[in-house]
Design a protein around this motif. Structure first.
Motif, mmCIF file in Angstrom:
data_model
loop_
_atom_site.group_PDB
_atom_site.id
_atom_site.type_symbol
_atom_site.label_atom_id
_atom_site.label_comp_id
_atom_site.label_asym_id
_atom_site.label_seq_id
_atom_site.Cartn_x
_atom_site.Cartn_y
_atom_site.Cartn_z
ATOM 1 N N UNK A 67 0.859 -1.184 0.000
ATOM 2 C CA UNK A 67 0.000 0.000 0.000
ATOM 3 C C UNK A 67 0.891 1.228 0.000
ATOM 4 N N UNK A 68 0.296 2.385 -0.282
ATOM 5 C CA UNK A 68 1.044 3.645 -0.307
ATOM 6 C C UNK A 68 0.719 4.470 0.935
ATOM 7 N N UNK A 69 1.732 5.160 1.436
ATOM 8 C CA UNK A 69 1.546 6.143 2.494
ATOM 9 C C UNK A 69 2.808 6.991 2.563
ATOM 10 N N UNK A 70 2.695 8.158 3.178
ATOM 11 C CA UNK A 70 3.883 8.990 3.344
ATOM 12 C C UNK A 70 3.779 9.829 4.605
ATOM 13 N N UNK A 71 2.982 10.904 4.573
ATOM 14 C CA UNK A 71 3.056 11.896 5.648
ATOM 15 C C UNK A 71 2.264 11.521 6.897
ATOM 16 N N UNK A 72 1.191 10.764 6.747
ATOM 17 C CA UNK A 72 0.283 10.394 7.836
ATOM 18 C C UNK A 72 -0.406 11.612 8.465
ATOM 19 N N UNK A 73 -0.476 12.720 7.722
ATOM 20 C CA UNK A 73 -1.087 13.949 8.242
ATOM 21 C C UNK A 73 -2.084 14.556 7.256
ATOM 22 N N UNK A 74 -2.609 13.752 6.327
ATOM 23 C CA UNK A 74 -3.602 14.210 5.355
ATOM 24 C C UNK A 74 -3.095 15.360 4.497
ATOM 25 N N UNK A 75 -1.811 15.315 4.180
ATOM 26 C CA UNK A 75 -1.208 16.356 3.345
ATOM 27 C C UNK A 75 -0.707 15.796 2.014
ATOM 28 N N UNK A 76 -0.090 14.618 2.050
ATOM 29 C CA UNK A 76 0.524 14.092 0.824
ATOM 30 C C UNK A 76 -0.499 13.492 -0.124
ATOM 31 N N UNK A 77 -1.610 12.974 0.404
ATOM 32 C CA UNK A 77 -2.651 12.410 -0.447
ATOM 33 C C UNK A 77 -2.384 11.012 -0.959
ATOM 34 N N UNK A 78 -1.338 10.346 -0.483
ATOM 35 C CA UNK A 78 -0.949 9.059 -1.080
ATOM 36 C C UNK A 78 -1.651 7.854 -0.485
ATOM 37 N N UNK A 79 -2.328 7.986 0.663
ATOM 38 C CA UNK A 79 -2.901 6.819 1.338
ATOM 39 C C UNK A 79 -4.386 6.645 1.081
ATOM 40 N N UNK A 80 -4.884 7.154 -0.041
ATOM 41 C CA UNK A 80 -6.288 7.007 -0.373
ATOM 42 C C UNK A 80 -6.671 5.555 -0.606
ATOM 43 N N UNK A 81 -7.792 5.139 -0.053
ATOM 44 C CA UNK A 81 -8.302 3.777 -0.207
ATOM 45 C C UNK A 81 -9.819 3.831 -0.180
ATOM 46 N N UNK A 82 -10.458 2.763 -0.639
ATOM 47 C CA UNK A 82 -11.899 2.605 -0.471
ATOM 48 C C UNK A 82 -12.119 1.965 0.895
ATOM 49 N N UNK A 83 -12.728 2.691 1.800
ATOM 50 C CA UNK A 83 -12.971 2.198 3.159
ATOM 51 C C UNK A 83 -14.472 2.046 3.336
ATOM 52 N N UNK A 84 -14.906 0.804 3.458
ATOM 53 C CA UNK A 84 -16.342 0.484 3.442
ATOM 54 C C UNK A 84 -17.028 1.102 2.226
ATOM 55 N N UNK A 89 -8.986 9.149 2.862
ATOM 56 C CA UNK A 89 -7.584 9.074 3.249
ATOM 57 C C UNK A 89 -7.516 8.193 4.495
ATOM 58 N N UNK A 90 -6.785 7.098 4.409
ATOM 59 C CA UNK A 90 -6.779 6.147 5.522
ATOM 60 C C UNK A 90 -6.077 6.693 6.758
ATOM 61 N N UNK A 91 -5.218 7.697 6.584
ATOM 62 C CA UNK A 91 -4.498 8.249 7.737
ATOM 63 C C UNK A 91 -5.381 9.109 8.622
ATOM 64 N N UNK A 92 -6.478 9.648 8.084
ATOM 65 C CA UNK A 92 -7.362 10.486 8.894
ATOM 66 C C UNK A 92 -8.715 9.824 9.126
ATOM 67 N N UNK A 93 -8.782 8.524 8.861
ATOM 68 C CA UNK A 93 -9.989 7.741 9.113
ATOM 69 C C UNK A 93 -9.695 6.809 10.282
ATOM 70 N N UNK A 94 -10.484 6.895 11.343
ATOM 71 C CA UNK A 94 -10.153 6.179 12.569
ATOM 72 C C UNK A 94 -10.963 4.897 12.726
ATOM 73 N N UNK A 95 -10.270 3.856 13.179
ATOM 74 C CA UNK A 95 -10.899 2.556 13.379
ATOM 75 C C UNK A 95 -12.067 2.655 14.352
ATOM 76 N N UNK A 96 -11.942 3.497 15.356
ATOM 77 C CA UNK A 96 -12.980 3.598 16.391
ATOM 78 C C UNK A 96 -14.352 3.939 15.815
#
Length: 267
Positions: A67-84, A89-96
Motif C-alpha cells: 500500500x502507499x503512504x507517506x506523511x500520515x497527516x492528510x497532506x501528501x494524499x498518497x494513502x487514499x483507499x476505499x474504506x467500506x 484518506x486512511x491516515x485520517x480515518x479512525x478505526x474507532x
C-alpha cells in the motif's frame, strides 16, 4: 518492585485492547486471476487510524501486503483507499468510528475505484498524471516580462479568486467517486479540471484559450453528469464539482462568443 516486562513489538496493553476485523483486498497480477479478500483480526486503540491498522497487518501477519503512504497527516494524499466502499484518506480515518461494543465489527479496505490495480491497495496513477499535464498546470504569462520590470502584482481579492482551488493534494479520491470517470477513463476528471480552473482564474495567467479547447473537447466538462460526489469526498474542500460546473458555463460562453467576436472565445 518488580520491573515491568517490555511490551512485545506490535502488541498493545491488554487493558486497552479491542479487536476489529479488517477485510483487505489482495491482488498480485502475476499469479492471481482476480482480486480477492483476506480478513485479519487487528487489536486497536481509539487513536489508531485505518492506515495504522493496515500497517499492523503488514508488520504482524503478512509482510507482502502492499500500500502507499507517506506523511500520515492528510497532506501528501498518497494513502487514499476505499474504506467500506467510500474513498477516504486512511491516515485520517479512525478505526474507532467503525466499532460498536458487543458486535462483530469489520472494515473493508480496497484499492481506489476506477484505477488499474498494480498490487493489493496500490493503483496505477499514470492516466491521472497525463491528465494533470494536459491542463498546462502552470502560469502562462499574458505578456513577456523581464526581471527588471519586477514581479507580477496581485491584490488580495485577486488571490481569493483562485485560492480555494490551490488546496488540492492530488489524492484522486474525487476520481474514485466519479461515476463518469468509471464509465469513461478518457474524461479529464474533477481533479484536473479544478487545477485548470485555478490557473484560469489567476490574474497573472494568459493561457485560458488553449485550456478552453480541452474543456470543450469530447473528454471535457460536458462528460460530467453533476453528481457532485467528487466534492463530497474531497478531504480539502476544494469543491472540484463546482469547478467543473463553472467551466461548463465558460465553455458555453466561449462557444457563442466565437460567433459574435472576430477574435472569438477565451483570451
Amino acid at each position: 518492585r518488580q520491573a515491568k516486562k517490555p511490551m512485545r513489538k506490535g502488541r498493545l496493553p491488554m487493558s486497552e485492547q479491542k479487536f476489529i476485523e479488517i477485510e483487505v483486498l489482495r491482488y498480485l497480477p502475476e499469479s492471481d486471476e482476480a482480486p480477492h479478500s483476506e480478513v485479519y483480526k487487528v487489536p486497536f486503540t481509539n487513536d489508531m487510524s485505518v492506515l495504522q491498522g493496515i500497517q499492523y497487518i503488514k508488520d504482524n501477519f503478512d509482510g507482502t501486503l502492499t500500500f502507499r503512504w507517506s506523511c500520515r497527516m492528510a497532506i501528501c494524499g498518497s494513502c487514499g483507499m476505499m474504506i467500506n466502499g467510500i474513498p477516504k484518506l486512511s491516515c485520517e480515518t479512525f478505526i474507532r468510528d467503525y466499532y460498536q461494543e458487543g458486535q462483530t465489527n469489520r472494515i473493508t479496505v480496497e484499492a481506489l475505484s476506477h484505477f488499474p490495480i498494480d498490487k493489493d491497495l496500490v493503483v496505477d496513477f499514470s492516466g491521472f498524471i497525463d491528465k494533470l499535464e494536459s491542463v498546462h498546470p502552470y502560469i502562462i504569462p499574458k505578456e513577456p516580462r523581464t526581471l527588471e520590470e519586477g514581479e507580477y502584482i496581485q491584490t488580495p481579492a485577486q488571490v481569493q479568486e483562485y485560492m480555494q482551488f490551490t488546496s488540492c493534494i492530488n489524492c484522486t479520491l474525487c476520481y474514485a467517486a466519479c461515476p463518469q470517470y468509471g464509465l469513461n477513463p478518457d474524461f479529464i476528471g474533477p481533479g484536473a479540471i479544478a487545477l485548470l480552473h485555478r490557473y484560469n482564474m489567476d490574474s497573472r495567467d494568459g493561457g485560458s484559450k488553449q485550456r478552453m479547447e480541452l474543456l470543450a473537447s469530447e473528454e471535457g466538462v460536458y462528460v460530467c453528469s453533476a453528481v457532485a460526489y467528487c466534492s463530497e469526498v474531497c478531504p480539502k474542500h476544494v469543491d472540484p464539482g463546482n469547478a467543473v460546473n463553472l467551466n461548463k458555463i465558460e465553455a458555453a460562453k466561449d462557444y457563442f462568443l466565437r460567433f459574435l467576436s472576430p477574435k472569438g472565445g477565451a483570451q
